[in-house]
Design an enzyme around this catalytic site. Structure first.
Site, short mmCIF file in Angstrom:
data_model
loop_
_atom_site.label_atom_id
_atom_site.label_comp_id
_atom_site.label_asym_id
_atom_site.label_seq_id
_atom_site.Cartn_x
_atom_site.Cartn_y
_atom_site.Cartn_z
N LEU A 204 3.78 -1.55 6.86
CA LEU A 204 4.69 -0.97 5.87
C LEU A 204 4.35 0.92 5.75
O LEU A 204 4.27 1.00 4.97
CB LEU A 204 5.35 -1.81 4.78
N HIS A 205 4.99 0.71 6.67
CA HIS A 205 5.38 2.60 5.85
C HIS A 205 6.85 3.40 6.47
O HIS A 205 7.07 4.72 6.31
CB HIS A 205 4.09 3.46 6.78
#
Ligand code: UD1
Length: 360
Positions: A204-205
């Site tokens: 997740l970014h």
């Protein structure tokens, strides 16, 4: 013939490496390639380790721009890259992907009258709230050569009025890197406690998922339903780290960002992947591993049409039910898109050096 090959951020390095290698293999004395690193990503795990894993040399030039707001980061790359272009006077600037460095170098070169080739052109999410979508549209609008990864991307460009002779469907250089390094990655031992096919992988970014701690916490809560059944390995991007909740599910295995081979060694043996990355949607399609994309849309619809990707957004209820469904019933194997065969970079170098021979 001289070309500048530009990389700036983590997802660029595996796209650039096969092009660098393919141009070296040509052994043409009159071809000069200069590798330019903008320095958008600079941490060892986000950059150096990738150069090492991919067998890339030290960049010829590092612009060292670092982190900043979008405007400042893009402007810093432009100012520094302009000097390089004036000094080097290349025939071509080759940019890849959709990060700020891609757009900054494309604009700078084009305004100096240097031809621009865009690798991974034509991807569209239709979502202008993503900075990458703006970078893609603007880069494609000024590129002289547009190398696409699939037929949907070529069609997008044709629809936008790009002349057909500029568009070349060549395949996917990120898959070139995957093909090259797959066996080495498979040989790496798994971290203690993990067995092949017995864990899930999470990345997740995206700002929309990680910049708000509440949103991130709700996603991680949904992922907890998977962690109830098997370990979920979560290499944490530096953007995500500050907003992590204090306490996470005990079966969520937090790790620092991983280098290319170490990440690939997990990816290839995961039972399920949950991600908001773009490239991982393609890698899982190639590997036939189920992928849930935690975003409202994708610029890579071919991975849903042919491959193993399902776009579920970041609604916890949807994430939970889609993930549990895959754990219980598995997923169809899917198909690998045309030209994702490990030879995209050779096609690109051939077109750049020998003139146009393949088209959309
Ligand atoms: C960038 C790309 C995104 C890509 C992602 C992959 C843009 C607009 N975004 O997002 O498309 O999917 O890279 O990682 O170009 N940071 C570090 N060390 C680093 C780099 C960044 O600590 O080596 C931290 C900094 O706090 C920085 C933040 O991460 O402010 C964001 O970095 P930035 O390059 O602005 O964007 P990414 O979120 O990494």
């Amino acid at each position: 013939m001289k070309f500048l090959l530009v990389a700036g951020a983590r997802p660029n390095f595996m796209k650039v490496a096969p092009i660098w290698w393919a141009s070296r293999r040509r052994k043409a004395p009159d071809v000069e390639v200069r590798l330019v690193h903008t320095g958008q990503h600079y941490d060892a795990e986000m950059s150096e380790e990738f150069f090492r894993d991919l067998g890339l040399p030290e960049p010829d030039v590092n612009l060292g721009v670092g982190s900043a707001s979008h405007a400042v980061q893009t402007a810093r790359v432009m100012v520094a890259f302009e000097e390089v272009c004036i000094r080097e006077r290349p025939d071509w600037t080759v940019v890849v992907g959709d990060v700020n460095s891609t757009l900054a170098c494309a604009i700078t070169a084009k305004k100096l009258g240097i031809r621009v080739a865009h690798v991974e052109a034509g991807l569209r999410s239709g979502d202008l709230s993503m900075p990458e979508e703006i970078n893609r549209i603007c880069t494609d609008a000024i590129a002289d050569l547009l190398f696409t990864t699939d037929r949907i991307a070529s069609q997008n460009l044709l629809r936008e009025g790009v002349p057909a002779e500029r568009i070349h469907l060549v395949g996917n250089t990120m898959i070139d890197s995957l093909v090259t390094h797959l066996e080495r990655a498979r040989q790496l031992p798994l971290p203690e406690g993990l067995v092949a096919g017995g864990f899930a992988l999470l990345t997740l970014h995206r700002p929309s998922n990680v910049d708000d701690a509440g949103v991130l916490a709700r996603i991680l809560e949904a992922v907890g339903a998977v962690a109830d059944h098997l370990p979920v390995v979560f290499p944490v991007h530096p953007r995500t780290a500050p907003n992590l909740p204090r306490q996470v599910h005990p079966n969520l295995v937090l790790a620092p960002p991983l280098g290319y081979l170490r990440f690939l060694s997990l990816l290839v043996r995961a039972r399920l992947v949950m991600t908001d990355s773009g490239g991982i949607q393609e890698e899982t399609t190639f590997l036939g591993i189920p992928c849930l994309t935690l975003r409202p849309n994708t610029e890579r619809p071919i991975t849903c049409e042919l491959g193993t990707n399902v776009v579920v957004g970041n609604d916890p209820v949807r994430i939970r039910s889609a993930a549990l469904e895959i754990l219980q019933n598995g997923m169809r194997r899917g198909m690998v898109p045309e030209y994702w065969d490990g030879h995209a970079a050779e096609r690109i170098v051939k077109i750049l050096l020998d003139g146009h021979s393949i088209s959309c």
